[in-house]
Design an enzyme around this catalytic site. Sequence first.
Site, short mmCIF file in Angstrom:
data_model
loop_
_atom_site.label_atom_id
_atom_site.label_comp_id
_atom_site.label_asym_id
_atom_site.label_seq_id
_atom_site.Cartn_x
_atom_site.Cartn_y
_atom_site.Cartn_z
N CYS A 1 -8.17 -1.79 4.78
CA CYS A 1 -7.15 -2.18 5.76
C CYS A 1 -7.74 -2.13 7.17
O CYS A 1 -8.27 -1.09 7.58
CB CYS A 1 -5.93 -1.27 5.69
SG CYS A 1 -4.70 -1.78 6.91
N GLY B 1 -7.67 -15.00 -0.57
CA GLY B 1 -7.90 -15.38 0.81
C GLY B 1 -7.51 -16.83 1.00
O GLY B 1 -8.27 -17.73 0.68
N LEU C 1 0.38 -0.50 7.41
CA LEU C 1 0.70 0.22 6.15
C LEU C 1 2.09 0.86 6.15
O LEU C 1 2.26 1.96 5.61
CB LEU C 1 -0.35 1.28 5.85
CG LEU C 1 -1.59 0.86 5.05
CD1 LEU C 1 -1.22 0.16 3.75
CD2 LEU C 1 -2.58 0.03 5.79
N GLY D 1 0.83 -1.21 0.00
CA GLY D 1 0.00 0.00 0.00
C GLY D 1 0.86 1.26 0.00
O GLY D 1 1.79 1.37 0.80
N GLY E 1 -4.74 -16.16 5.28
CA GLY E 1 -4.28 -17.55 5.17
C GLY E 1 -5.44 -18.54 5.08
O GLY E 1 -6.61 -18.14 4.97
N THR F 1 -8.02 -8.70 4.88
CA THR F 1 -7.98 -9.57 6.07
C THR F 1 -9.19 -9.34 6.99
O THR F 1 -9.82 -8.29 6.96
CB THR F 1 -6.69 -9.30 6.86
OG1 THR F 1 -6.61 -7.90 7.12
CG2 THR F 1 -5.48 -9.75 6.07
N ILE G 1 0.53 -4.67 10.44
CA ILE G 1 1.71 -3.91 9.99
C ILE G 1 1.40 -2.41 10.04
O ILE G 1 2.26 -1.61 10.41
CB ILE G 1 2.09 -4.31 8.54
CG1 ILE G 1 2.36 -5.83 8.43
CG2 ILE G 1 3.28 -3.49 8.03
CD1 ILE G 1 3.61 -6.31 9.08
C1 FMN Z 1 1.62 -8.94 6.12
C2 FMN Z 1 0.49 -8.49 5.26
C3 FMN Z 1 0.47 -7.19 4.77
C4 FMN Z 1 -0.59 -6.75 3.96
N1 FMN Z 1 -0.58 -5.48 3.47
C5 FMN Z 1 -1.59 -5.07 2.63
C6 FMN Z 1 -1.56 -3.77 2.04
O1 FMN Z 1 -0.63 -2.98 2.23
N2 FMN Z 1 -2.60 -3.39 1.25
C7 FMN Z 1 -3.64 -4.25 0.98
O2 FMN Z 1 -4.56 -3.87 0.25
N3 FMN Z 1 -3.67 -5.51 1.50
C8 FMN Z 1 -2.68 -5.93 2.31
N4 FMN Z 1 -2.70 -7.19 2.85
C9 FMN Z 1 -3.84 -8.10 2.54
C10 FMN Z 1 -3.49 -9.10 1.45
O3 FMN Z 1 -3.17 -8.45 0.24
C11 FMN Z 1 -4.67 -10.09 1.22
O4 FMN Z 1 -5.82 -9.35 0.88
C12 FMN Z 1 -5.01 -10.92 2.45
O5 FMN Z 1 -3.84 -11.26 3.17
C13 FMN Z 1 -5.79 -12.21 2.09
O6 FMN Z 1 -5.05 -13.05 1.22
P1 FMN Z 1 -4.11 -14.27 1.75
O7 FMN Z 1 -4.92 -15.10 2.69
O8 FMN Z 1 -3.65 -15.00 0.52
O9 FMN Z 1 -2.95 -13.62 2.47
C14 FMN Z 1 -1.65 -7.65 3.65
C15 FMN Z 1 -1.62 -8.96 4.15
C16 FMN Z 1 -0.56 -9.39 4.93
C17 FMN Z 1 -0.57 -10.82 5.44
#
Ligand code: FMN
Length: 336
Positions: free
Chosen positions: A163, A276, A105, A78, A250, A226, A103
């Site tokens: 977020c 997701g 952002l 982001g 996850g 998330t 985190i």
């Molecule tokens: C460590 C971490 C940092 C993330 N930072 C951002 C971000 O900066 N902007 C955003 O839109 N989503 C962010 N996300 C969300 C992910 O892009 C994704 O939508 C979410 O983790 C679900 O997918 P996953 O289960 O495959 O991780 C972040 C996720 C994680 C785990």
Amino acid sequence: MTNKGSYNLSMSSTTPKTEAAATTPTPLKLRTGPDMRVTVAGVELASPVIAASGTFGYGVEFEEIVTIAKIGAFVTKGLSREPMAGNPTPRIVETSSGMLNAIGLQNMGVKAFVAEKMPRLRQIPGAVVIANVFGFTIDDCLEVIRVLNDAPGIAMYELNASCPNTSHGGMVFGTDQHLLAELVSKCERASLRPLIVKLSPNVTSIAKMAKSAEDAGASGLSLVNTFLSMAIDVETRRPRIANVTAGLSGPAIKPIAVRMVYEVANAVKIPILGMGGILRAEDAVEFMLAGATAVQVGTASYADPRAVENIANGLRRWCATHEVAQASSLTRGLQL
Ligand SMILES: Cc1cc2nc3c(=O)[nH]c(=O)nc-3n(C[C@H](O)[C@H](O)[C@H](O)COP(=O)(O)O)c2cc1C
């Protein structure tokens, strides 16, 4: 074999694939590899598998690990108007089936991204860059978009309206239908590129939020971000994350995310980037059948930095063994 899609068979190489599909009665072995290309908001991707924001840095960090041209695209961390330090630590915790993060952002700021990362990204063959936009206010988002508009080499924007780890902006936009509509319509007008809106799952009806974003001019939707969550260390009786609450990602969230993609696909016409908990090619197929045009892989990259490329390769193999000539035919392929 439940796929409704087409098979590339014994037609001459000049026969259009759609015609081959229409005139072929039974599935036979594919003579050529599956066509993995998909189109999102007018942008053609070499594969439907994309690296998700926040889990792939600014792309350049993965240049030596992943063959960027083999994945569909990647979404940057982001980007905000000014650099952000993020939340205090601990801000990542593993759970039995996923990960909590707060985190907050942390990022270098949009101007530094354009000046320091974009020149290198433009040189990586086949790199499709999706810039993730974050702001505390609508004006912040507009300013980020204006800076990005002047930078060549970016394919589209993903607007983070979801977020859960900041006190304003982010999820605050994504949980209020009217605020979301105002944000999206202003950003869409300011944007010189397709605007994908990333939705929050922390709502009662994600379909209603999706429709608001579509009506306000979104070119596509990303879901899900998330899930707002929390973990407590029972020995110290303290939150395991300094921010107290965090976002869960996850495998734990996958069935909920698939359900949300399905509901949104029934509510809108614009393309959906589903995510997701995707760990394997079959997970990607599931999201596509539910309605996603493409998918994003996030947390899996923490366990294996090559996960996105492995899943892209796995999806190609899956399509080949299941005689799916065009990966795009999986989208909305669910049979009820
Ligand atoms: C460590 C971490 C940092 C993330 N930072 C951002 C971000 O900066 N902007 C955003 O839109 N989503 C962010 N996300 C969300 C992910 O892009 C994704 O939508 C979410 O983790 C679900 O997918 P996953 O289960 O495959 O991780 C972040 C996720 C994680 C785990």
